[in-house]
Design an enzyme around this catalytic site. Structure first.
Site, PDB file in Angstrom:
ATOM      1  N   ASP A 227       0.846  -1.185   0.000  1.00 35.67           N
ATOM      2  CA  ASP A 227       0.000   0.000   0.000  1.00 35.67           C
ATOM      3  C   ASP A 227       0.894   1.251   0.000  1.00 35.67           C
ATOM      4  O   ASP A 227       1.850   1.316  -0.759  1.00 35.67           O
ATOM      5  CB  ASP A 227      -0.962  -0.074   1.196  1.00 35.67           C
ATOM      6  CG  ASP A 227      -2.030   0.993   1.198  1.00 35.67           C
ATOM      7  OD1 ASP A 227      -3.018   0.834   0.444  1.00 35.67           O
ATOM      8  OD2 ASP A 227      -1.888   1.988   1.923  1.00 35.67           O
TER       9      ASP A 227
ATOM     10  N   GLU B 296       0.273  -5.613  -3.501  1.00 28.76           N
ATOM     11  CA  GLU B 296      -0.772  -4.583  -3.556  1.00 28.76           C
ATOM     12  C   GLU B 296      -0.160  -3.185  -3.426  1.00 28.76           C
ATOM     13  O   GLU B 296      -0.487  -2.412  -2.540  1.00 28.76           O
ATOM     14  CB  GLU B 296      -1.804  -4.841  -2.469  1.00 28.76           C
ATOM     15  CG  GLU B 296      -2.812  -5.906  -2.835  1.00 28.76           C
ATOM     16  CD  GLU B 296      -3.758  -5.440  -3.957  1.00 28.76           C
ATOM     17  OE1 GLU B 296      -4.411  -4.400  -3.799  1.00 28.76           O
ATOM     18  OE2 GLU B 296      -3.831  -6.148  -4.987  1.00 28.76           O
TER      19      GLU B 296
ATOM     20  N   HIS C  21      -7.007  -6.695  -0.887  1.00 28.62           N
ATOM     21  CA  HIS C  21      -5.918  -5.724  -0.743  1.00 28.62           C
ATOM     22  C   HIS C  21      -4.975  -6.078   0.399  1.00 28.62           C
ATOM     23  O   HIS C  21      -3.758  -6.056   0.233  1.00 28.62           O
ATOM     24  CB  HIS C  21      -6.491  -4.325  -0.533  1.00 28.62           C
ATOM     25  CG  HIS C  21      -5.451  -3.262  -0.420  1.00 28.62           C
ATOM     26  ND1 HIS C  21      -4.536  -3.008  -1.435  1.00 28.62           N
ATOM     27  CD2 HIS C  21      -5.154  -2.388   0.591  1.00 28.62           C
ATOM     28  CE1 HIS C  21      -3.735  -2.022  -1.064  1.00 28.62           C
ATOM     29  NE2 HIS C  21      -4.079  -1.638   0.158  1.00 28.62           N
TER      30      HIS C  21
END
Length: 307
Positions: free
Chosen positions: A106, A130, A272
């Site tokens: 992220d 992700e 995610h």
């Protein structure tokens, strides 16, 4: 798959960075190249709780809470990406980390990639999942979350949702995990943001996602590190899940072809927060990959052949 643990079995460590205290996990032997775990929004070092134990027997594992998040101090900042860059840069220098292996996710991926691009000689490998990449249009954002994130990026509405209603923690976080998060896990993620005044980072991050060309400064920064990634021979380990959010199976296949020295691992079902769906696979494959950074050999991963 073994049961996913909810505990956080690590002693707290703190270091002063730019006048504020940053919390971090620090376990494992002190010799060798440390492994630096970087989380994103709206999480903390708690995200890595079931992955670090696979790596710590052989490598020093360091997992900070970004400034304003987790157990780190929460200064009065705008929490732009550049603010996080300043604090992370200073954190790395405060700990005297000369070389690192990055494990990133992220917004931790954007911070890690940006740092790696600026310090390529200090990066021995990058494991990612992700990660933040340019999203050309909203049509490429998952349909089930499109309206929500568009609302997050609408000035007054977004602040009402995230600051006042805590919608990123209570809504977005559990929706991006395949399995149901337990109340114990949710409480860990809630703890740093019980007060609305502390939720500024949670609002800022979705407003800096590089989607449809905006914001221009973040799009340029992300494009720059993506260009570097496509040129750098640094060993890369990419985890992906099905259907994914930022990295779909199709995108993972494209990256496997286009990124030099990139190994890929399919974790199975995942959205995610892959660390919450298959942490043991992620942790064990990172542990198996790390020796290959030294000897340069090919390894057969549980997710398939990786060379």
């Amino acid at each position: 798959m073994s049961e996913i643990g909810t505990g956080f079995p690590f002693d707290p460590h703190y270091v002063e960075v730019l006048g504020e205290r940053m919390h971090y996990v620090d376990v494992g032997p002190r010799d060798g190249t440390p492994v630096l775990f970087l989380h994103g929004n709206p999480t903390s070092s708690y995200l890595w709780r079931n992955i670090i134990p696979h790596v710590a027997p052989s490598h020093r594992c360091i997992a900070p809470d970004l400034i304003g998040m987790g157990k780190s101090d929460k200064p009065d900042l705008d929490y732009f990406f550049d603010d996080h860059v300043r604090y992370l840069d200073a954190f790395i220098e405060a700990l005297g980390l000369e070389e690192v292996v990055l494990v990133i996710h992220d917004w931790g991926s954007a911070l890690g990639f940006h740092w790696a691009k600026r310090n390529p000689e200090r990066v021995k490998g990058i494991a990612c999942m992700e990660f933040i990449r340019p999203i050309p249009t909203w049509d490429e954002w998952p349909e089930f979350a499109r309206e929500t994130f568009q609302a997050f990026r609408t000035a007054d509405v977004g602040r009402e949702l995230i600051i006042d209603q805590n919608a990123f923690i209570e809504g977005a976080l559990p929706k991006f995990v395949v399995r149901p998060l337990t109340e114990v896990e949710m409480d860990h993620y809630r703890e740093p943001f019980l007060k609305p005044v502390d939720r500024e980072p949670l609002w800022r991050f979705p407003n800096e996602l590089p989607i449809a060309g905006e914001p221009a400064n973040i799009v340029a920064l992300v494009e720059a590190y993506m260009n570097w990634l496509h040129q750098s021979p640094v060993p890369k380990l990419l985890f992906w899940g099905t259907p994914g959010v930022l990295i779909s199976p199709a995108e993972a296949a494209r990256l496997a072809e286009s990124l030099p020295n990139c190994k890929t691992v399919d974790i199975g079902p995942g959205l995610h927060f892959l660390q919450e769906d298959n942490p043991d696979l992620i942790g064990s494959e990172i542990a198996r990959w790390l020796p290959a950074l030294i000897v340069g050999k090919s390894i057969e991963f549980d997710g398939g052949w990786a060379t």
